[in-house]
Design a protein around this motif. Sequence first.
Motif, PDB file in Angstrom:
ATOM      1  N   PHE A 137       0.843  -1.201   0.000  1.00 25.88           N
ATOM      2  CA  PHE A 137       0.000   0.000   0.000  1.00 25.88           C
ATOM      3  C   PHE A 137       0.879   1.251   0.000  1.00 25.88           C
ATOM      4  O   PHE A 137       1.735   1.414   0.876  1.00 25.88           O
ATOM      5  N   PHE A 138       0.644   2.125  -0.986  1.00 26.99           N
ATOM      6  CA  PHE A 138       1.329   3.417  -1.048  1.00 26.99           C
ATOM      7  C   PHE A 138       0.384   4.510  -0.564  1.00 26.99           C
ATOM      8  O   PHE A 138      -0.802   4.530  -0.938  1.00 26.99           O
ATOM      9  N   TYR A 139       0.901   5.421   0.238  1.00 24.01           N
ATOM     10  CA  TYR A 139       0.183   6.627   0.653  1.00 24.01           C
ATOM     11  C   TYR A 139       0.912   7.814   0.025  1.00 24.01           C
ATOM     12  O   TYR A 139       1.839   8.371   0.626  1.00 24.01           O
ATOM     13  N   PRO A 140       0.540   8.212  -1.198  1.00 21.94           N
ATOM     14  CA  PRO A 140       1.328   9.239  -1.915  1.00 21.94           C
ATOM     15  C   PRO A 140       1.379  10.588  -1.209  1.00 21.94           C
ATOM     16  O   PRO A 140       2.414  11.254  -1.246  1.00 21.94           O
ATOM     17  N   GLU A 141       0.287  11.009  -0.588  1.00 24.12           N
ATOM     18  CA  GLU A 141       0.294  12.316   0.079  1.00 24.12           C
ATOM     19  C   GLU A 141       1.145  12.288   1.342  1.00 24.12           C
ATOM     20  O   GLU A 141       1.769  13.291   1.693  1.00 24.12           O
ATOM     21  N   GLN A 142       1.157  11.158   2.034  1.00 25.24           N
ATOM     22  CA  GLN A 142       1.942  11.044   3.264  1.00 25.24           C
ATOM     23  C   GLN A 142       3.380  10.618   2.970  1.00 25.24           C
ATOM     24  O   GLN A 142       4.243  10.710   3.849  1.00 25.24           O
ATOM     25  N   GLY A 143       3.645  10.096   1.757  1.00 24.94           N
ATOM     26  CA  GLY A 143       4.995   9.700   1.381  1.00 24.94           C
ATOM     27  C   GLY A 143       5.472   8.430   2.037  1.00 24.94           C
ATOM     28  O   GLY A 143       6.684   8.223   2.204  1.00 24.94           O
ATOM     29  N   ILE A 144       4.547   7.546   2.427  1.00 20.94           N
ATOM     30  CA  ILE A 144       4.917   6.299   3.100  1.00 20.94           C
ATOM     31  C   ILE A 144       4.324   5.110   2.345  1.00 20.94           C
ATOM     32  O   ILE A 144       3.536   5.271   1.409  1.00 20.94           O
ATOM     33  N   ALA A 145       4.716   3.913   2.766  1.00 20.64           N
ATOM     34  CA  ALA A 145       4.167   2.682   2.199  1.00 20.64           C
ATOM     35  C   ALA A 145       4.179   1.603   3.273  1.00 20.64           C
ATOM     36  O   ALA A 145       4.968   1.666   4.229  1.00 20.64           O
ATOM     37  N   THR A 146       3.301   0.618   3.132  1.00 21.54           N
ATOM     38  CA  THR A 146       3.224  -0.485   4.087  1.00 21.54           C
ATOM     39  C   THR A 146       3.001  -1.789   3.337  1.00 21.54           C
ATOM     40  O   THR A 146       2.526  -1.800   2.197  1.00 21.54           O
ATOM     41  N   VAL A 147       3.329  -2.877   3.999  1.00 18.01           N
ATOM     42  CA  VAL A 147       3.042  -4.213   3.486  1.00 18.01           C
ATOM     43  C   VAL A 147       2.107  -4.901   4.473  1.00 18.01           C
ATOM     44  O   VAL A 147       2.380  -4.955   5.672  1.00 18.01           O
ATOM     45  N   ASN A 148       0.986  -5.373   3.961  1.00 18.70           N
ATOM     46  CA  ASN A 148       0.011  -6.144   4.738  1.00 18.70           C
ATOM     47  C   ASN A 148      -0.556  -5.381   5.938  1.00 18.70           C
ATOM     48  O   ASN A 148      -0.952  -5.990   6.939  1.00 18.70           O
ATOM     49  N   GLU A 149      -0.602  -4.069   5.846  1.00 19.16           N
ATOM     50  CA  GLU A 149      -1.296  -3.256   6.851  1.00 19.16           C
ATOM     51  C   GLU A 149      -1.875  -2.031   6.159  1.00 19.16           C
ATOM     52  O   GLU A 149      -1.159  -1.280   5.496  1.00 19.16           O
ATOM     53  N   LEU A 150      -3.181  -1.843   6.334  1.00 20.39           N
ATOM     54  CA  LEU A 150      -3.885  -0.723   5.711  1.00 20.39           C
ATOM     55  C   LEU A 150      -4.603   0.055   6.806  1.00 20.39           C
ATOM     56  O   LEU A 150      -5.299  -0.538   7.634  1.00 20.39           O
ATOM     57  N   VAL A 151      -4.454   1.372   6.805  1.00 22.46           N
ATOM     58  CA  VAL A 151      -5.047   2.216   7.832  1.00 22.46           C
ATOM     59  C   VAL A 151      -5.746   3.388   7.147  1.00 22.46           C
ATOM     60  O   VAL A 151      -5.221   3.971   6.192  1.00 22.46           O
ATOM     61  N   ALA A 152      -6.937   3.730   7.638  1.00 20.82           N
ATOM     62  CA  ALA A 152      -7.681   4.876   7.119  1.00 20.82           C
ATOM     63  C   ALA A 152      -8.473   5.505   8.256  1.00 20.82           C
ATOM     64  O   ALA A 152      -8.960   4.805   9.146  1.00 20.82           O
ATOM     65  N   PRO A 153      -8.632   6.821   8.242  1.00 20.82           N
ATOM     66  CA  PRO A 153      -9.429   7.480   9.286  1.00 20.82           C
ATOM     67  C   PRO A 153     -10.926   7.297   9.056  1.00 20.82           C
ATOM     68  O   PRO A 153     -11.381   7.147   7.919  1.00 20.82           O
ATOM     69  N   VAL A 154     -11.686   7.296  10.133  1.00 21.04           N
ATOM     70  CA  VAL A 154     -13.136   7.135  10.080  1.00 21.04           C
ATOM     71  C   VAL A 154     -13.775   8.363   9.438  1.00 21.04           C
ATOM     72  O   VAL A 154     -13.339   9.498   9.650  1.00 21.04           O
ATOM     73  N   ASP A 155     -14.812   8.122   8.641  1.00 18.83           N
ATOM     74  CA  ASP A 155     -15.613   9.177   7.997  1.00 18.83           C
ATOM     75  C   ASP A 155     -14.806  10.046   7.040  1.00 18.83           C
ATOM     76  O   ASP A 155     -15.139  11.211   6.805  1.00 18.83           O
TER      77      ASP A 155
END
Length: 384
Positions: A137-155
């Motif tokens: 998973f790439f987070y382009p705005e945050q400039g980070i990436a993860t493997v096998n973990e996905l996080v998102a804020p509610v609403d």
Amino acid sequence: MAALLLPILLSGCGTVLMNPSGDVAIQQRNLIIMSTVLMLLIIVPVIVLTLVFARRYRADNKDAVYDPDWHHSTQLEVVIWSAPLAIIIALGAITWLATHTLDPYRPLTRLDASRPLPPDVKHLDIQVVALDWKWLFFYPEQGIATVNELVAPVDVPVSFKITSATVMNSFFIPALAGQVYAMAGMQTQLHAVINREGVYNGFSANYSGAGFSRMNFAFHGMSQQGFDQWVAKVKEGGKPLDRAGYLELEKPSERTPVQHFASVENGLYDAVLNMCVTPGKMCMSEMHHIDAMGGAGLESHGNRERLQYDNLRMQEGHEAPGATYPASGRAPRDNDVQPEGMSPKSNAPETNQPQPGPDAHQGHAMPNAPDGSAPAQLNNKTNE
């Protein structure tokens, strides 16, 4: 539809599927329930009448009227045809509306049934890559990436862009939204929102080889504050991800633990999408540009080596189990010309060797195409 739903409802995700935490998944749940109820309006009466008729007109019931000359009833025909027709019309209308409303490519218009989407809301962009057998998973705005973990804020509306670095796969979080396919060299989309904090299961919903059953990840729905703290944690404790690191990560592996990357090389996701992470490989976007210009003419022969995508894993010795030659152990076909990408025969080393000039059938440009060489190639970057 009932036959398709039964395996899902009996599986481990059946409970979550019918009690989701995201608005898109809730609408899909409601569609399932509504469709099932409409079908039961026919199924239940048919079952009941079958039992009633079997009992009433059994052989030992002498009170039942026997009329061998009866052949038609207008009232009965109206009931038999009008009820299913009305249900089909209703089911078709509901399905047509839901198909457009729940189109995964369509941006969200609400947070839930009681809250429309605020006009100034900011979406969270996440780029998803299916690997053998893990998720990146790439987070382009945050400039980070993860493997096998996905996080998102509610609403907060989430915009997923999904591709695959390997075979066709399927990205599925039952609590969030329906499954969407991931395909190499292509990009699919999904718009969704999570409405409750919690940890939810995500997995591959399309068989993709030996490690398919363990291709799982955790999806965390957090408050905005919790999400910001998680991003800061990844940036503090993660490692950088460049092209060389990605090529190592891309190798097939099972039960891959969670990994965090504090920074990502610019353009890495686009290189994955265009199948050209390895320096020197031609990108799909370059190929499309050449095709749009009518082909590269005689110069196309020089691009051949840059298009050997399918040979990469065989050359580097980490081809996935279950592949064809040479991993399968089967001997190659015994003819004068071997399949493209295989090593030359020992008794005919000249087979499949590069030719001094273009093939007679190669390099025919489209009529009225511009003259000149192929466009300058864009993927000659090397890791420093």
